[in-house]
Structure formats: C-alpha cells, structure tokens
Scaffold this motif. Structure first.
Motif, short mmCIF file in Angstrom:
data_model
loop_
_atom_site.label_atom_id
_atom_site.label_comp_id
_atom_site.label_asym_id
_atom_site.label_seq_id
_atom_site.Cartn_x
_atom_site.Cartn_y
_atom_site.Cartn_z
N SER A 1 1.08 -1.34 -0.17
CA SER A 1 0.04 -0.10 0.02
C SER A 1 0.95 1.40 0.13
N ARG B 1 -2.30 6.00 -1.75
CA ARG B 1 -1.71 4.99 -0.67
C ARG B 1 -2.98 4.71 0.29
N ALA C 1 -5.55 2.26 -1.00
CA ALA C 1 -4.89 0.88 -1.19
C ALA C 1 -5.06 0.31 0.08
#
Length: 505
Positions: A123, A132, A135
């Motif tokens: 991530s 980020r 994820a």
C-alpha cells in the motif's frame, strides 16, 4: 432423569483439569483452532496500531500544528473498514459453512486473509497520497472479510464439539488467544517502531498467521453435527470417534446429536437467515447478537487503540506502545484465569459484576480528565489497564460462551454468522465515532471519552439483567426445552426439568 447440570454438580471432585484430561482429544483440537483466533487478535492489533507508528503517520498522514497526525476522515474510514469487511465475511461464512462444512470455510477465510495482507504490504508504493490511503483501505476490507469468515467458522465448530462441562472454558479461548495475538503483534510493532517503513515489516509478519489455520483445517475432523445435518451419519461416527475419550459409546453420542437435530427440525425445517428471526427463534438470536456486541459496550475498540489514544492524551509514542503491551499482558493473564472462572461461576454473576466494575473505572477516567496535570494521563492509562483486567476475567469470555450456547443446532452456523456481523457492525460504529470524539481536530474530548463508556456499560448491565439466561453446564436438549417453555433468564439457572440422556457429560 437427571439433568446435565445436576450430573456436573454431583461430581464436584472432578476438576477442570480432570475434565480436560478426559476430553484431551477435544482439547487438542481446540488448541489447534485457537490459531484462527490468534490470527484475529494479531490482525486486530497490527492493522489497528500501525496508526501509532511515526513512520506510518508520515507516509499516510499530514502536518497539524507541527506534528504528524492522521486525518479524522481517513482514520475513521480505516477504523470502519475492517469491521465492515468482517460483516460481509461473517454473513458469507454463516452461509458458506452450512454448504461446504466448517473445515473448508476456515481454510477459505485463511486464504483470503493472506490476500488482504498482500494488499496492505504494497500500500505504500503509490506515489499519490490518496492512492496509498485507498490501497490500505482495500487491504483492510479484504482482511476484515477474511477474519469474519474465519471467526464465524471457528466459533460454530467449537460450540458443536465441546461437551457442556468444557464449553465455557473452551469459549474463553477466544479472548485468551485474541490477546495473545495482540501481544505478539504489539511486540512486533514495538520492534519495528523506529525502523524505516517498519509498518511494512509488520504487515508482512501477518502471513504465517494466515497460513497456520489452513494447515489446522486439513488435520482436524469435520464437525459431527454438520455431518449429521447433511445426512452423512457414517462419516459423523468416524469424526466423533476422533474426538471422544477412550471407552465412550460413540454411537450413543451421535444418536443423541441426531435426536436433538430431529427435535429442532420439527419446528425449524428451513435453515435460512430468515428463520433466525422467526418468532420461535427470535429470542435466541437476539441473545446471541447482544452477547457478541458486549465487547463494544465495555470499550474494547478504544482499548485496542490504546497507543494512539494515549498519545492524543499527552503520552510519548514509545511509552504509549509500552502501555499497550502492558495492557495486553494483564488482559491475557486475566483471560487465562477466566478459563477456570467460567467453569466455576455462573454466567450472569460474572457478567453483571464485572460490567459494573468496568463502569466505575471508565467513570474515574472521565472525572480525572476534567483536571490537568501529569497524573491525569497516568491514571487514564491505569484505568484502561484495570478495565481490561476486569473484563478479561468475566464479561468478555462469558459473552462468547453465551453466544455459543444460545443458538439451536439447526441454525447455529447462520446465527454465529449474524452474531459476528453485529459484532463487526458495532465495532464499525465505534470506529467511525471514536476519532471524531477524542481526536484533536474534531471533538477533542481526549480522556473525557470515558464518560461515553459509563453510559454504554450501564446499558449493557441493564440488558444483561433482563436478557441473559443462565446456561452453564446445560446440554443442547435442556437449553432447547427451556427456550420452548419461555423461561425467563433467571429461571434458567434453577430449572430442574428432565431431558433425554446424553452419551457424554
């Protein structure tokens, strides 16, 4: 004919240890299945505590008054993602394990857990901050769905194989191994605290915990109850023989399970989720749903986030991790003691007494934070430690025992799935609300959040008084009969009716 409770009470010379030796095969299977609970606890603290790691805050957070914090919106989304995924996973697991069995359901959930870990592991790679965060959110959703499936299957399986005399102690394994997983995770977090992207190492350390339950699922026997329900009696005899002590009349045990299922089939022919809310089963379902939400009433979501919360209250990051570890150790010791406690004391007594004490501790934390001084943050940490100890010896393990005992055999898998769904839903509500209540960029209550748990614990005490029946030491036949008679919660503990004789204690 004597009841299972009177048989148990008439054999006071047989201690918990002697029962464990008698049913050693079941005990070993229970320890094996505890690996799934370990996965749940490890994930709970790893995914929840990375928010307290400075490296994670830099990579996923933003500056606020010259310090890195995680935005309340994303913190709330991350907090809610795991329980939201667990809701879907638990419902799926409740349906799936009735279709394919308890073992395959456990193995499937464990595999999905490994997939969720992989997503979180990568991530940090997107260069875009929102990418980020998204994820990590997706990884937590998948991991949450996996743990929901795993825990529903584990609780159903254990509730079906444990004899009445070990049912409470066996269900106490849930908080024991949840905290053992949390302790292991907290130690990993502490070791990775000052390393470059140490949170990535912490994520990767989850993989072994994801694969162990798959191995266990291969070796343990299928639930005899599920095999009987699916008309595989010959296989049920083989599976039950692998669980029974030497010299047990296995055929009599299987016949008793079959008789209990046949009795329930007279009133519950279809094993659908809708049947769980039919008037004949509604009360039993509501008891399970309430029991599975009890940890959220006494404050487990906040206790699990003790590191970040104590930092918000003014404690240094390294010291807050130490307090998190200390709290887990103390809670673990309390949970170990509860394995004996639930075998000796009644469910209602332990629930009401320990919930009342938790109410007092949360109240003291709220009052302390009405003042200022170095001692306030220390008492905030101490009151959280006292709460986890108190809940650990009583209401927490008892909640799992009650949830396992209240459902019928016919609807057990789906009822447990619903129970874990409600548990995840109440955790999700807490996850959404808590950051907006105590975070400095929102409600900024900090330690005064203790007052909110005074209210929730008080509500839980009242509901427990009216809802929870006393089912310690009762067989499936007795519990079915008492619910059919419409006995009140307190009447369960004094009823001395007859039941069909079972093939085991």
């Amino acid at each position: 004919m004597e009841s299972s409770e009177s048989r148990e009470n008439g054999d006071e010379r047989r201690t918990l240890w002697r029962y464990a030796k008698k049913y050693r095969k079941v005990v070993w299977v229970t320890f094996g299945l505890a690996s799934a609970i370990l996965l749940y606890g490890y994930d709970f603290v790893i995914v929840g505590t990375v928010s307290g790691m400075p490296e994670f805050q830099k990579d996923f957070g933003e500056l606020h008054n010259d310090e890195w914090i995680l935005p309340s919106l994303w913190l709330a989304l991350w907090n809610v993602s795991s329980p939201l995924g667990a809701m879907f996973g638990a419902v799926f697991g409740g349906w799936f394990q009735d279709r394919v069995g308890r073992r395959l359901s456990l193995a499937t959930g464990s595999f999905l857990s490994a997939v969720g870990v992989a997503i979180m592991f990568v991530s940090y790679i997107p260069t875009d901050m929102e990418g980020r965060r998204l994820a990590f959110l997706i990884g937590k959703l998948v991991q949450g769905a996996a743990t929901g499936t795993v825990m529903a299957a584990t609780q159903t399986y254990l509730s079906e194989i444990l004899p009445p005399v070990l049912r409470g102690s066996g269900m106490a394994f849930f908080p024991v191994f949840t905290l053992l997983g949390q302790l292991t995770g907290a130690l990993v977090i502490f070791g990775c605290l000052n390393q470059k992207r140490g949170y990535v190492i912490a994520f990767g350390s989850q993989w072994p915990f994801s694969f162990i339950p798959m191995i266990v699922a291969y070796f343990v026997p299928e639930s005899p109850t599920w095999l009987i329900r699916t008309r595989k009696v010959d296989k049920a005899l083989v599976a039950q023989a692998r669980l029974d002590p030497a010299g047990t009349n296995t055929k009599a045990v299987v016949n008793q399970i079959a008789a209990d299922i046949a009795h329930e089939e007279e009133t519950t022919k279809n094993t659908t989720f809708a049947q769980c809310f039919d008037r004949r089963n509604l009360r039993r379902t509501l008891i399970v749903l309430f029991a599975m939400s009890i940890p959220n009433f006494f404050g487990l979501p906040l206790l699990a986030k003790a590191s970040y919360f104590l930092q918000i209250c003014g404690m240094k990051a390294s010291l807050s991790i130490i307090f998190l570890i200390l709290g887990i150790i103390l809670g673990l010791l309390a949970n170990v003691a509860s394995v004996w406690m639930v075998s000796k004391f009644r469910r209602r007594e332990l629930t009401l007494s320990t919930l009342s004490l938790c109410t007092l501790f949360w109240g003291s934390m709220g009052v302390a934070n009405c003042f200022k001084g170095n001692g306030v943050v220390w008492w905030t940490a101490a009151s959280m430690m006292l709460t986890i100890i108190t809940a650990g010896v009583g209401v927490w393990p008892v909640s799992f025992a009650v949830a396992a005992e209240a459902s019928s055999l016919q609807l057990r898998a789906k009822t447990q799935g619903l129970g874990w769904t409600v548990s995840a839903f109440s955790t999700a509500l807490s996850g959404i609300a808590l950051p907006y209540v105590f975070n400095p960029d929102a409600g900024n209550l900090r330690g005064k959040v203790g007052f909110t748990y005074v209210s929730s614990c008080g509500v839980a005490v009242v509901l427990s008084w009216f809802l929870l029946p006393e089912m310690k030491g009762r067989s499936v036949g007795e519990i079915d009969r008492m619910f059919e008679m419409g006995l009140g919660g307190r009447e369960f503990g004094v009823w001395r009716g007859e039941e069909r004789r079972t093939g085991r204690d």
